[in-house]
Design an enzyme around this catalytic site. Structure first.
Site, short mmCIF file in Angstrom:
data_model
loop_
_atom_site.label_atom_id
_atom_site.label_comp_id
_atom_site.label_asym_id
_atom_site.label_seq_id
_atom_site.Cartn_x
_atom_site.Cartn_y
_atom_site.Cartn_z
N HIS A 1 -7.14 3.03 3.76
CA HIS A 1 -6.84 3.80 4.98
C HIS A 1 -8.10 4.06 5.82
CE1 HIS A 1 -2.91 4.76 3.18
NE2 HIS A 1 -2.56 5.34 4.32
N CYS B 1 -4.48 -1.54 -1.86
CA CYS B 1 -4.64 -0.10 -2.04
C CYS B 1 -5.59 0.09 -3.23
CB CYS B 1 -3.26 0.48 -2.36
SG CYS B 1 -3.25 2.22 -2.77
N GLU C 1 -2.15 8.62 8.37
CA GLU C 1 -0.74 8.26 8.46
C GLU C 1 -0.11 8.82 9.74
OE1 GLU C 1 1.58 6.53 6.48
OE2 GLU C 1 -0.14 5.72 5.40
N CYS D 1 -11.07 3.33 0.13
CA CYS D 1 -9.64 3.52 0.34
C CYS D 1 -9.28 2.70 1.58
CB CYS D 1 -9.34 5.00 0.57
SG CYS D 1 -7.67 5.34 1.18
N ASP E 1 0.88 -1.17 0.00
CA ASP E 1 0.00 0.00 0.00
C ASP E 1 0.92 1.22 0.00
OD1 ASP E 1 -2.51 1.49 0.40
OD2 ASP E 1 -1.74 1.91 2.39
N SER E 2 0.32 2.39 -0.17
CA SER E 2 1.12 3.62 -0.10
C SER E 2 1.60 3.89 1.34
CB SER E 2 0.28 4.81 -0.57
OG SER E 2 -0.85 4.95 0.26
N1 DGL Z 1 -4.73 3.20 0.92
C1 DGL Z 1 -4.89 3.84 -0.33
C2 DGL Z 1 -6.11 3.46 -1.10
O1 DGL Z 1 -6.71 2.46 -0.80
C3 DGL Z 1 -4.02 4.95 -0.65
C4 DGL Z 1 -4.37 6.32 -0.42
C5 DGL Z 1 -3.31 7.30 -0.85
O2 DGL Z 1 -2.12 6.99 -0.74
O3 DGL Z 1 -3.72 8.36 -1.34
O4 DGL Z 1 -6.51 4.12 -2.02
#
Ligand code: DGL
Length: 221
Positions: free
Chosen positions: A188, A75, A154, A186, A12-13
């Site tokens: 997150h 992600c 984050e 997302c 993931d990011s």
């Molecule tokens: N966790 C991410 C997603 O599901 C990434 C969000 C990001 O880095 O902008 O889209």
């Protein structure tokens, strides 16, 4: 407990994919997993498709060097921007990606109005347009990119006033439009479910991101 030998690579990011990892651990406790959070480049959401593809390709090389037998793109943003690209670049590697849980949301909404929270890249990608077209007939979707929310998560700010303000900006206008279901598009965002529940009320259902081609994870808020 004997761990199965080759790991599943997950990326993931940043910390978002840990919400996917948690579900994987519950369902596959014997698998060994290697997790890569690209915190040097988070957030991915406002970036170009090409950039996200380049980062995802680099991470895939790293995970394959660790002998990953399968890669989970945990992600939505990287799935939207790079899943097809990765499958083309690494045809021998199985990839599992994410797509916003539009299908279960469309099935459970009673008002026919659904809010979707996801990043700009996810909304721009062909994948989102395709799930809405396939599963969203007769349902009205209200979208919001929640600028800054990934950064707050984050930082571990899951309850702060600033995080609440971002979510209220997104959700209050949707509630006025009579949504009864929220899609968390997302990985997150499940970390702020308690805050979302306090804003929308518990009668509004929240859907977790779903896995492409697999069963959709879903939780009644
Ligand atoms: N966790 C991410 C997603 O599901 C990434 C969000 C990001 O880095 O902008 O889209």
């Amino acid at each position: 407990m004997q761990l199965l030998e080759n790991p599943i690579g997950v990326f993931d990011s940043g910390v978002g994919g840990l919400s996917v990892l948690r579900a994987m651990r519950e369902q596959m406790p014997n698998e060994s997993v290697i997790y890569f959070g690209d915190q040097g480049h988070v957030p991915y959401g406002p970036r170009s498709m090409e950039q996200i593809q380049k980062f995802s390709e680099g991470i895939t090389h790293f995970l394959l060097e660790q002998n990953s037998k399968l890669i989970v793109v945990a992600c939505n943003t990287a799935s939207a921007a790079a899943l097809k690209y990765l499958r083309g670049r690494f045809p021998e590697v199985p990839f599992v990606g994410m797509e916003p849980a539009v299908k279960p949301a469309a099935e459970i909404t009673k008002t026919g109005k659904v809010g979707v929270l996801a990043t700009p890249a996810t909304f721009q990608g062909a994948l989102y347009a395709s799930v809405v077209e396939r599963f969203g007939a007769g349902v009205e979707f209200f979208q919001h990119t929640c600028p800054g929310l990934v950064g707050q998560i984050e930082k571990g700010e899951l309850e702060s006033n600033a995080t609440r303000a971002i979510l209220e900006d997104a959700l209050l206008p949707m509630l006025e439009k009579n949504i009864d279901t929220v899609v968390l598009g997302c990985t997150h965002y499940p970390f702020v479910i308690p805050l979302i529940e306090r804003i929308v009320g518990r009668e509004c259902s929240g859907d977790r991101p779903s896995s492409l081609g697999g069963e959709t994870g879903q939780t009644s808020a």
